[in-house]
Enzyme design. Sequence first.
Site, PDB file in Angstrom:
ATOM      1  CD1 TRP A 101      -2.391  -2.121   1.615  1.00 42.48           C
ATOM      2  CD2 TRP A 101      -3.069  -0.962  -0.180  1.00 42.48           C
ATOM      3  NE1 TRP A 101      -3.460  -2.783   1.049  1.00 42.48           N
ATOM      4  CE2 TRP A 101      -3.895  -2.102  -0.045  1.00 42.48           C
ATOM      5  CE3 TRP A 101      -3.298  -0.093  -1.244  1.00 42.48           C
ATOM      6  CZ2 TRP A 101      -4.949  -2.394  -0.920  1.00 42.48           C
ATOM      7  CZ3 TRP A 101      -4.345  -0.377  -2.136  1.00 42.48           C
ATOM      8  CH2 TRP A 101      -5.148  -1.516  -1.965  1.00 42.48           C
ATOM      9  CG  ASP A 170      -3.431   4.187   3.811  1.00 38.49           C
ATOM     10  OD1 ASP A 170      -4.514   4.041   4.411  1.00 38.49           O
ATOM     11  OD2 ASP A 170      -3.147   3.578   2.761  1.00 38.49           O
ATOM     12  CE  LYS A 194      -8.898  -2.663   3.442  1.00 38.97           C
ATOM     13  NZ  LYS A 194      -8.085  -1.834   2.561  1.00 38.97           N
TER      14      LYS A 194
END
Length: 358
Positions: A101, A170, A194
Amino acid sequence: MRVFNFSPGPAALPVEVLEQARDEMLDWRGSGMSVMEMSHRGKAFRSIAEEAEADLRELLGVPSNYKVLFLQGGATAQFAAIPLNLTAPGDVIDFVVTGSWSKKALSEAKRYASVNVAADAGEPYVSIPPVETWQLSPNAAYVHYTPNETIGGVEFHFIPDVKGAALVADMSSTILSRPIDVSKYALIYAGAQKNIGPAGLTLVIVREDLLGRARPETPSVFNYAAMAKEGSMLNTPPTFAVYIAGLVFKWLKRKGGLEAMAEINRAKADKLYATIDASSFYRNPVAKEARSWMNVPFTLARPELDKVFIEEAKKAGLVTLEGHRSVGGMRASIYNAMPMEGVDALVSFMKEFERTKG
Ligand SMILES: *Cc1c(COP(=O)(O)O)cnc(C)c1O
């Protein structure tokens, strides 16, 4: 029958939240309609959105000089929106790369600004480069990192000291898993699917002094100042996702808030890693101090048994344990909504699988 769903995202939601949403589905508190059918400008939905924001602020202890934005486009849209809002062309952004990511965030940011890789843990991404070795630029617009790498299962259990630079995180797969000191950050962002609620909602928490610098070409829906001015309602927000996220925030408050969640999450992760480490059949490659509480990847000593493991686990009511296609093996995602009973069931299954097949 409900299963224990170890999906990395969209992920399991607390069953109490789903039950409440079910009960309120056709007639939200006497309004005669579902939240999905309401005007986002009406009094009812406004109260839902305001309460969600207030509860989130309380849970995370968001200081008053930060804006909370409810946006769309996922964390991926933020990979572009952050440089558009916080940099001018030619500015440098420092990136710390600890997995898939952070790499994706980096490659999107490159389209808008210069990037400096301050640190890169390198393949196979199982550790965090020591902060003393980071090569930070003297004038970076901000330093970006990924506190929890959802695919590799690498997590920062500390906030890095970036010598006064603006820190951008993030937090898609770790937000709300424990208390955090928001004041240490310039900006925090997270896709909801999530650990917050349904897909479609993206959370941005940004310090107010950073607003108002967006490039002129920034799409209005990604312009933080414009969105903050309109209370995240410059256009139609993802109303149902905001509503469910609000129910999740209430659920977290009932559970005792983020201190209580941290304790449970640590205990769940410890139990799973202890099972893996005590066996010669299962293996987790991540450096012990960087192991994620949220996403626990593991491999089997005999990879030819991967398929059987997945099939038998499914029969036992334990689903979505496949590892990401880029790393293989298994991955158990154990966000806030996964109860200890789910981890206990997985641990028992793993022990029995090793005993009979290993
Ligand atoms: C899932 C995830 C993303 C991507 O989120 P989208 O909402 O699909 O754009 C980005 N970063 C991290 C850490 C993630 O876990």
